[in-house]
Scaffold this active site. Structure first.
Site, PDB file in Angstrom:
ATOM      1  N   HIS A  19       0.839  -1.348   0.132  1.00  0.00           N
ATOM      2  CA  HIS A  19       0.118   0.030   0.103  1.00  0.00           C
ATOM      3  C   HIS A  19       0.826   1.356   0.027  1.00  0.00           C
ATOM      4  O   HIS A  19       1.093   1.700   1.035  1.00  0.00           O
ATOM      5  CB  HIS A  19      -1.069  -0.041   1.154  1.00  0.00           C
ATOM      6  CG  HIS A  19      -1.819   1.108   1.128  1.00  0.00           C
ATOM      7  ND1 HIS A  19      -2.997   1.113   2.117  1.00  0.00           N
ATOM      8  CD2 HIS A  19      -1.927   2.113   0.477  1.00  0.00           C
ATOM      9  CE1 HIS A  19      -3.805   2.093   1.913  1.00  0.00           C
ATOM     10  NE2 HIS A  19      -3.065   3.098   1.061  1.00  0.00           N
ATOM     11  N   HIS A  21       1.133   5.023  -2.535  1.00  0.00           N
ATOM     12  CA  HIS A  21       0.645   5.825  -3.526  1.00  0.00           C
ATOM     13  C   HIS A  21       1.842   6.352  -4.189  1.00  0.00           C
ATOM     14  O   HIS A  21       2.454   6.925  -3.455  1.00  0.00           O
ATOM     15  CB  HIS A  21      -0.161   6.692  -3.164  1.00  0.00           C
ATOM     16  CG  HIS A  21      -1.309   6.216  -2.517  1.00  0.00           C
ATOM     17  ND1 HIS A  21      -2.776   5.884  -3.388  1.00  0.00           N
ATOM     18  CD2 HIS A  21      -1.604   5.683  -1.447  1.00  0.00           C
ATOM     19  CE1 HIS A  21      -3.501   5.339  -2.373  1.00  0.00           C
ATOM     20  NE2 HIS A  21      -2.968   5.291  -1.122  1.00  0.00           N
ATOM     21  N   HIS A 199      -9.681   1.083  -0.663  1.00  0.00           N
ATOM     22  CA  HIS A 199      -9.440   1.901   0.522  1.00  0.00           C
ATOM     23  C   HIS A 199     -11.036   1.737   1.067  1.00  0.00           C
ATOM     24  O   HIS A 199     -11.870   2.144   0.679  1.00  0.00           O
ATOM     25  CB  HIS A 199      -9.182   3.298   0.372  1.00  0.00           C
ATOM     26  CG  HIS A 199      -7.512   3.368   0.023  1.00  0.00           C
ATOM     27  ND1 HIS A 199      -7.086   2.903  -1.038  1.00  0.00           N
ATOM     28  CD2 HIS A 199      -6.741   4.391   0.390  1.00  0.00           C
ATOM     29  CE1 HIS A 199      -5.898   3.132  -1.096  1.00  0.00           C
ATOM     30  NE2 HIS A 199      -5.717   3.989   0.009  1.00  0.00           N
ATOM     31  N   GLU A 202     -10.912   3.512   6.554  1.00  0.00           N
ATOM     32  CA  GLU A 202      -9.865   4.377   6.885  1.00  0.00           C
ATOM     33  C   GLU A 202     -10.667   5.510   7.745  1.00  0.00           C
ATOM     34  O   GLU A 202     -10.607   5.383   9.053  1.00  0.00           O
ATOM     35  CB  GLU A 202      -9.399   4.795   5.723  1.00  0.00           C
ATOM     36  CG  GLU A 202      -7.827   5.949   6.109  1.00  0.00           C
ATOM     37  CD  GLU A 202      -7.615   6.692   4.887  1.00  0.00           C
ATOM     38  OE1 GLU A 202      -8.366   6.590   3.743  1.00  0.00           O
ATOM     39  OE2 GLU A 202      -6.612   7.348   5.031  1.00  0.00           O
ATOM     40  N   ASP A 280       1.779   4.049   2.563  1.00  0.00           N
ATOM     41  CA  ASP A 280       0.749   4.993   2.151  1.00  0.00           C
ATOM     42  C   ASP A 280       1.386   6.137   1.072  1.00  0.00           C
ATOM     43  O   ASP A 280       1.543   6.091   0.164  1.00  0.00           O
ATOM     44  CB  ASP A 280      -0.189   5.512   3.337  1.00  0.00           C
ATOM     45  CG  ASP A 280      -1.572   5.866   2.819  1.00  0.00           C
ATOM     46  OD1 ASP A 280      -1.696   5.431   1.691  1.00  0.00           O
ATOM     47  OD2 ASP A 280      -2.684   6.335   3.577  1.00  0.00           O
TER      48      ASP A 280
HETATM   49  N1  ADE Z   1      -4.958   8.648  -1.686  1.00  0.00           N
HETATM   50  C1  ADE Z   1      -3.505   8.813  -1.117  1.00  0.00           C
HETATM   51  N2  ADE Z   1      -3.700   8.388  -0.071  1.00  0.00           N
HETATM   52  C2  ADE Z   1      -4.800   7.979   0.413  1.00  0.00           C
HETATM   53  C3  ADE Z   1      -5.486   7.519   1.659  1.00  0.00           C
HETATM   54  N3  ADE Z   1      -4.672   7.471   2.867  1.00  0.00           N
HETATM   55  N4  ADE Z   1      -6.637   7.514   1.508  1.00  0.00           N
HETATM   56  C4  ADE Z   1      -7.395   7.573   0.648  1.00  0.00           C
HETATM   57  N5  ADE Z   1      -6.848   8.032  -0.752  1.00  0.00           N
HETATM   58  C5  ADE Z   1      -5.527   8.367  -0.640  1.00  0.00           C
HETATM   59 ZN    ZN Z   2      -3.665   4.870   0.625  1.00  0.00          ZN
END
Ligand code: ADE
Ligand code: ZN
Length: 340
Positions: A19, A21, A199, A202, A280
Site C-alpha cells: 500500500h 501511492h 480503500h 479508514e 501509504d
Molecule cells: N490517496 C492517497 N493516500 C490516500 C489515503 N490514505 N486514503 C485515501 N486516498 C488516498
Molecule cells: Zn492509501
C-alpha cells in the site's frame, strides 16, 4: 532487547509493501527540482515552507495538498524520477517486493497522457528489477470523489496497458463516496479478470468494508482499521482470508487515531487477521516502511516475533506466486532462527 537492536532487526527482514501511492512518495526536494525543470511556480517559497504545510486534521486536508503536488509531474522523465527515488528507498530498507498504486485520473485530468505516466513508472520498476532484484506490480486506483462514469472511461483507456496491472483499486475521499457508488465499475473490473482492492474503513465506518467486500468483490482491503468496530466483520475477514494493508503513520498523521497507541493492530493480530504494515504516502507522513514498523513496535510494545509475523503477512497477502511467497517466507524463517 534494546531499541537499536530491534531497529537493526527490522531493517534486515525482507518485506513486501502492498500500500503505497507513488504520488505520495513525492519528496519536497524533488518537487522543487521538477517544478524548476518544468517552469512551474509552487505556492510555497521553499522546501521548509512546504513541509510546514504538512499538518493535517483529516484525509481531505491531506488530499488537497497531495493533488496540488502532483501537478508538477509533466514529462515521462518526471514519473521515472519519482518512482526510482521510492525504489531506492526500497533497496535501502529491504523492501524486496512492492505493489504500487497510482492515480491515473490525477494526471489525465490535467492533459497528461496515460502512456506518459505508465511508461515513466514502468521503466523505473524495470530498472529496479534489473539492478536490485526488486519485484513489483502496478495497481491503478480510481478517485472516488469523481463520478463512476469518469472511472469507467479511465478503466477502458487503461485496458490498453492491461498486462502491466495486477488489479485495480479505489482511493481518495471516503466520506460521502461509499463503495456502492462504484458497483458497476467494479463489476467490469472483476469481469475482465482483474483483482479488486479498495480503500475502506479508514475514515469511513466498518460498513464500508462490508460493502467493498460484498458489492465490489474486493480481495484485499486498504486500511480497514475501523473493521475492529464490528466483530462479525472480523470473523468474515478471517474466514475469507481478506488481508488489511494497515498504514500506521498515515493513520496518525490524518488523525484516524489520536495516538499510535490507539492503532488497533494488536486486536487485528489477536483475531488472526492478515494485517500488514505499509507507508501509504511516506513523503507526507514522515516515514517509509521501516519507520512504520518501528513506530508500531515502540507504541504497542511489539518485539521481534511480531515484526516477523507482520513481514510474513506482507508476503502472504501479496499478489506474488505461491512459489515466490514460499521463497521469502523461508528467508524470513532463517533470519528468525539465526537470531535465536
Ligand atoms: N490517496 C492517497 N493516500 C490516500 C489515503 N490514505 N486514503 C485515501 N486516498 C488516498
Ligand atoms: Zn492509501
Amino acid at each position: 532487547m534494546k531499541v537499536n537492536t530491534l531497529n537493526d532487526f527490522i531493517n534486515r527482514i525482507p518485506k513486501a509493501e502492498l500500500h503505497v501511492h507513488i504520488e505520495g512518495t513525492f519528496e519536497p526536494e524533488l518537487m522543487f527540482a521538477l517544478a524548476k525543470r518544468n517552469d512551474i511556480t509552487l505556492k510555497y517559497a521553499s522546501v521548509e515552507e512546504l513541509r510546514k504545510a504538512y499538518r493535517f486534521n483529516n484525509l481531505q486536508e491531506f488530499l488537497d495538498i497531495y493533488y496540488e503536488g502532483a501537478n508538477v509531474l509533466i514529462q515521462e522523465q518526471d514519473f521515472y524520477d519519482l518512482t526510482i527515488a521510492y525504489l531506492e528507498k526500497c533497496r535501502d530498507e529491504n523492501v524486496v517486493h512492492t505493489e504500487m498504486f497510482f492515480d491515473p485520473q490525477t494526471h489525465t485530468h490535467r492533459g497528461i497522457a496515460l502512456e506518459t505516466v505508465i511508461s515513466g513508472i514502468q521503466n523505473a520498476l524495470d530498472d529496479a528489477k534489473k539492478n536490485w532484484g526488486i519485484t513489483s506490480c502496478l495497481i491503478p486506483n480510481f478517485l472516488r470523489h469523481l463520478s463512476e462514469d469518469d472511472a469507467i472511461k479511465t478503466f477502458n483507456e487503461a485496458l490498453e496497458f492491461r498486462e502491466l496491472f495486477a488489479g485495480f483499486g479505489l482511493d481518495s475521499s471516503e466520506l460521502g463516496h461509499p463503495p456502492a457508488k462504484f458497483e458497476r465499475l467494479f463489476r467490469m473490473v472483476n469481469d475482465e479478470g482483474f483483482r479488486a482492492v479498495a480503500h475502506a474503513g479508514e475514515e469511513g465506518p466498518a460498513q464500508n468494508v462490508w460493502d467493498a467486500l460484498q458489492l465490489l468483490k474486493v480481495i484485499r482491503i486498504d486500511h480497514g482499521v475501523r473493521s475492529v468496530e464490528d466483530e462479525v466483520l472480523l470473523k468474515e475477514l478471517v474466514q475469507k482470508q481478506i488481508p488489511l494493508t494497515v498504514c500506521p503513520l498515515s493513520n496518525l498523521k490524518l488523525k484516524v487515531v489520536q495516538k499510535m497507541e490507539d492503532l488497533p493492530l494488536k486486536t487485528l493480530l489477536e483475531n488472526n487477521i492478515l494485517a500488514t504494515i505499509n507507508s501509504d504516502d511516506p513523503a507526507y507522513f514522515g516515514g517509509y516502511i521501516n519507520d512504520n514498523y518501528k513506530a508500531v513496535a515502540e507504541a504497542l510494545d511489539l518485539g521481534e516475533k511480531e515484526m516477523i509475523t507482520l513481514a510474513e503477512n506482507s508476503f502472504k497477502a501479496s499478489f506474488l506466486s505461491q512459489q515466490e511467497k514460499e521463497k521469502w517466507l523461508k528467508t524470513i524463517e532463517k533470519i528468525y532462527t539465526d537470531f535465536y
